[in-house]
Motif scaffolding. Structure first.
Motif, PDB file in Angstrom:
ATOM      1  N   ALA A   6       0.888  -1.266  -0.093  1.00 60.06           N
ATOM      2  CA  ALA A   6      -0.289   0.061   0.011  1.00 60.06           C
ATOM      3  C   ALA A   6       0.877   0.939  -0.031  1.00 60.06           C
ATOM      4  N   GLU A   7       1.811   0.954   0.547  1.00 61.46           N
ATOM      5  CA  GLU A   7       2.993   2.291   0.347  1.00 61.46           C
ATOM      6  C   GLU A   7       3.512   2.228  -0.607  1.00 61.46           C
ATOM      7  N   ALA A   8       4.249   1.840  -1.607  1.00 65.02           N
ATOM      8  CA  ALA A   8       4.568   1.802  -2.377  1.00 65.02           C
ATOM      9  C   ALA A   8       4.962   3.007  -3.039  1.00 65.02           C
ATOM     10  N   THR A   9       5.593   3.466  -3.978  1.00 64.62           N
ATOM     11  CA  THR A   9       5.392   5.062  -4.292  1.00 64.62           C
ATOM     12  C   THR A   9       6.376   4.542  -6.004  1.00 64.62           C
ATOM     13  N   GLY A  10       6.052   5.865  -7.001  1.00 62.03           N
ATOM     14  CA  GLY A  10       6.746   5.543  -7.697  1.00 62.03           C
ATOM     15  C   GLY A  10       6.777   6.428  -8.554  1.00 62.03           C
ATOM     16  N   LEU A  11       8.065   6.871 -10.049  1.00 60.91           N
ATOM     17  CA  LEU A  11       7.409   8.129 -10.625  1.00 60.91           C
ATOM     18  C   LEU A  11       7.196   7.941 -11.950  1.00 60.91           C
ATOM     19  N   PHE A  50      15.280   9.864 -14.213  1.00 62.11           N
ATOM     20  CA  PHE A  50      14.579   9.609 -13.096  1.00 62.11           C
ATOM     21  C   PHE A  50      13.537  10.888 -12.497  1.00 62.11           C
ATOM     22  N   GLN A  51      13.796  12.111 -12.562  1.00 63.16           N
ATOM     23  CA  GLN A  51      12.495  13.327 -12.490  1.00 63.16           C
ATOM     24  C   GLN A  51      11.830  13.841 -13.131  1.00 63.16           C
ATOM     25  N   PRO A  52      11.607  14.434 -12.406  1.00 65.25           N
ATOM     26  CA  PRO A  52      10.071  15.229 -13.666  1.00 65.25           C
ATOM     27  C   PRO A  52      10.998  16.639 -14.265  1.00 65.25           C
ATOM     28  N   GLU A  53      10.715  16.652 -15.596  1.00 64.67           N
ATOM     29  CA  GLU A  53      10.697  16.902 -16.325  1.00 64.67           C
ATOM     30  C   GLU A  53       9.620  18.453 -16.753  1.00 64.67           C
ATOM     31  N   ALA A 108       5.931  16.613 -16.965  1.00 65.40           N
ATOM     32  CA  ALA A 108       6.070  14.623 -17.249  1.00 65.40           C
ATOM     33  C   ALA A 108       6.894  14.334 -16.128  1.00 65.40           C
ATOM     34  N   GLY A 109       6.131  13.555 -14.933  1.00 65.32           N
ATOM     35  CA  GLY A 109       6.697  13.242 -14.074  1.00 65.32           C
ATOM     36  C   GLY A 109       6.331  13.270 -12.451  1.00 65.32           C
ATOM     37  N   ARG A 110       5.081  12.573 -12.001  1.00 65.82           N
ATOM     38  CA  ARG A 110       4.141  12.614 -10.833  1.00 65.82           C
ATOM     39  C   ARG A 110       4.482  11.245  -9.737  1.00 65.82           C
ATOM     40  N   GLN A 111       5.207  11.689  -8.743  1.00 66.02           N
ATOM     41  CA  GLN A 111       4.516  10.765  -7.323  1.00 66.02           C
ATOM     42  C   GLN A 111       3.635  10.196  -7.371  1.00 66.02           C
ATOM     43  N   VAL A 112       3.150   8.762  -7.589  1.00 61.08           N
ATOM     44  CA  VAL A 112       2.386   8.104  -7.131  1.00 61.08           C
ATOM     45  C   VAL A 112       2.661   6.680  -6.227  1.00 61.08           C
ATOM     46  N   PRO A 142       9.785   0.103 -16.560  1.00 65.83           N
ATOM     47  CA  PRO A 142       8.976  -0.656 -15.182  1.00 65.83           C
ATOM     48  C   PRO A 142      10.466  -1.477 -14.442  1.00 65.83           C
ATOM     49  N   LEU A 143      11.404  -2.188 -14.182  1.00 64.75           N
ATOM     50  CA  LEU A 143      12.471  -2.679 -13.179  1.00 64.75           C
ATOM     51  C   LEU A 143      13.191  -1.843 -13.058  1.00 64.75           C
ATOM     52  N   ALA A 144      13.439   0.022 -13.151  1.00 66.29           N
ATOM     53  CA  ALA A 144      14.093   0.226 -12.333  1.00 66.29           C
ATOM     54  C   ALA A 144      13.378   0.746 -11.331  1.00 66.29           C
ATOM     55  N   GLN A 145      12.074   0.833 -10.808  1.00 66.63           N
ATOM     56  CA  GLN A 145      11.645   0.834 -10.100  1.00 66.63           C
ATOM     57  C   GLN A 145      10.967  -0.133  -9.325  1.00 66.63           C
ATOM     58  N   THR A 146      11.583  -1.211  -9.425  1.00 67.68           N
ATOM     59  CA  THR A 146      10.790  -2.458  -8.914  1.00 67.68           C
ATOM     60  C   THR A 146      10.210  -2.851  -7.982  1.00 67.68           C
ATOM     61  N   GLU A 147      10.093  -2.756  -6.506  1.00 63.54           N
ATOM     62  CA  GLU A 147       8.326  -2.576  -5.611  1.00 63.54           C
ATOM     63  C   GLU A 147       7.897  -2.067  -5.388  1.00 63.54           C
ATOM     64  N   PHE A 148       7.867  -0.895  -6.524  1.00 60.46           N
ATOM     65  CA  PHE A 148       6.637  -0.461  -6.892  1.00 60.46           C
ATOM     66  C   PHE A 148       6.302  -0.866  -7.954  1.00 60.46           C
TER      67      PHE A 148
END
Lengths: 306, 215
Positions: A6-11, A50-53, A108-112, A142-148
């Motif tokens: 439930a807590e996993a977040t990603g960009l 890997f950051q918002p632009e 482009a890019g939001r943390q959810v 996607p596999l660069a943010q594995t937990e998410f």
């Protein structure tokens, strides 16, 4: 692990519904932001970092000055009836994008959270059921943010939604290990077998990609290999034949040839970047057919397009 | 409210900034937004139920439907500026329950979910939904399967009718002339995320030509 879901977040930078070229049926495609590679022909340049632009489209700007008023970092200004944008001052906070009435500015890019994403995915559940569709994670990588990624996939599994991942394969094997039980289908990119050419145009190592591909196939995972057919890079029968032979050796039976397109070239300018790919022409139908024949020689089923 | 009405009276003259805010920022029907779609549902119910109060000259009931056929083109000139950001010279929405041109930005599944939020049973004379699709998205046997799934799902959700335009090159040319009406026309390609209207004219030509050859 489940208490983390439930807590996993990603960009991410987009969630596209009615995606029909990224796995079977009607699908929702989640675009992860950030990629370990930087292919010169990339049609989603906003996916790489890997950051918002901030994307700024001057053609839509109506020079209202709303961005200039809103910007907390003095990166947007209006002078002489035109809007100006200083990327050096910009921190991609997106305040200007919220203020813009003309949609000239987009962040482009939001943390959810994984839950946010799944809520969106579930909206089209009846369409997946009627079409044999589901969700595909793509991007970016996607596999660069594995937990998410894993959190999203696990929840989709609970909801009985078919899951697929589009991957460049250029990640640690542990990333694959973390998601294989929750993934029904891997759409695995393979670009070139030659180390030098691969590194020159993607920035990464073909060896890592191939190693992961073999291990994944060895696990019995459902894998379809996707080859972006890029002019001057791999758009010749020898390279395609070699790739399909390698794919066949892994025990994989299906390969897609994705012809190069320039539809994403416009996005580079919006990011303040140059489109670096010089090879530029579309792959002709005749050439594509030649490549398709070369690829089928190894007993692999070949599809054109996604 | 007074300020909004004044803007409409002036056909948004001098109020382009606000018009754009209304057009682009205020959520629109056709995007699977429950709140907006709820307004559409309430409005439709209000209009359709009004007909129950009346009888025709032969003592029969009226059977109302939500379908404009081509009346929306005719009425454009008589309907002044509207609070959704439309000026008096802009088209009214086509069909009966189709989203207004260019306002649907989330694809055909979102359009269908929005349209399904209306109560179609109240429209005994039927509801009409137009959906535009690019040829690539429904090409071949697999594409046909997806098209069938769209229709099946819409009917399962309560829809009554849907008709499709699979875009031909004439329509693509019109999209070049009037991009604001075609902002949801996305050429769907594998793994590709497109920002609306970022495709420059040279590439648009390319897509048009490819459509002619491949479909």
């Amino acid at each position: 692990m489940s208490e983390n879901i439930a807590e996993a977040t990603g960009l991410i930078f987009d969630i596209q519904r009615f995606s029909v070229h990224d796995g079977p049926g009607i699908r929702t495609l989640v675009f992860f932001k950030g990629c370990p590679l930087a292919c010169l022909w990339c049609s989603n340049p906003e996916s790489q970092r890997f950051q918002p632009e901030l994307l700024f489209d001057a053609t839509k700007c109506v020079a209202c000055g709303g961005c200039a008023e809103a910007c907390p970092h003095a990166a947007a200004s209006r002078a002489g009836g035109r809007s100006a944008y200083d990327r050096n001052r910009c921190v991609a906070c997106g305040t200007c994008a919220d203020a813009c009435p003309a949609e000239a500015r987009t962040l482009a890019g939001r943390q959810v959270t994984a839950d946010d994403v799944v809520t969106e995915i579930l909206k089209d559940a009846p369409f997946y059921a009627n079409s044999g569709g589901g969700v595909t994670l793509g991007g970016g990588e996607p596999l660069a943010q594995t937990e998410f990624a894993r959190a999203i996939l696990a929840r989709c599994r609970t909801e009985e939604i078919h899951t697929a991942i589009e991957t460049c394969g250029h990640v640690a094997w542990s990333a694959f290990e973390a998601v294989t039980t929750e993934t029904d289908l891997f759409l695995f990119d393979l670009k070139h077998l030659d180390a030098v050419k691969h590194r020159a145009q993607t920035g990464g190592s073909e060896a890592l990609v191939l190693e992961n591909l073999e291990r994944l196939a060895g696990l019995g995972a459902a894998v379809v290999v996707r080859v972006p057919v890029v002019p001057g890079f791999n758009d010749n029968p020898e390279d395609v034949r070699a790739i399909s032979a390698r794919v066949a050796r892994c025990g994989i039976r299906e390969l897609h040839l994705l012809p190069y397109h320039r539809l994403g070239a416009g996005k580079y300018g919006l990011l303040g970047r140059e489109y670096g790919f010089a090879g530029g022409e579309n792959v002709s139908d005749t050439r594509l057919e030649v490549l398709r024949m070369a690829a089928t020689e190894n007993g692999v089923t070949v599809r054109l397009g996604g | 409210m007074a300020a909004l009405l004044a803007m409409l009276d002036q056909d948004f003259a001098g109020g382009e900034h606000n018009r754009l805010l209304l057009l682009n920022r205020a959520p629109k029907y056709g995007n699977d937004d429950g709140e907006v779609d709820g307004i559409a549902r309430a409005l439709a119910t209000h209009i359709l139920s009004a007909f129950k109060r009346y009888r025709n000259p032969r003592g029969g009931r009226y059977e109302p439907g939500l379908q404009s056929i081509s009346a929306h083109a005719l009425f454009r000139n008589t309907v002044p500026a509207t609070p959704d950001g439309r000026t008096s010279s802009m088209l009214l929405a086509d069909g009966g329950i189709s989203p207004a041109q260019g306002r649907d930005r989330r694809g055909p599944t979102a359009v269908i979910r929005s349209a399904a939020r209306l109560d179609h049973r109240e429209a005994s004379n039927g509801t009409l939904l137009n959906i535009k699709l690019s040829p690539q998205s429904v090409a071949g046997e697999l594409g046909l399967g997806n098209l069938v799934a769209l229709i099946q799902t819409y009917f399962q959700l309560g829809g009554q009718h849907v008709q499709f335009n699979v875009i031909n090159s004439a329509v693509l040319r019109d999209a070049q002339e009037h991009p604001e009406q075609y902002r949801d026309l996305v050429v769907r390609v594998a793994g590709f995320s497109v920002l609306f209207t970022t495709i420059d004219p040279v590439l648009q030509e390319d897509i048009i030509e490819r459509t002619e050859h491949r479909v």
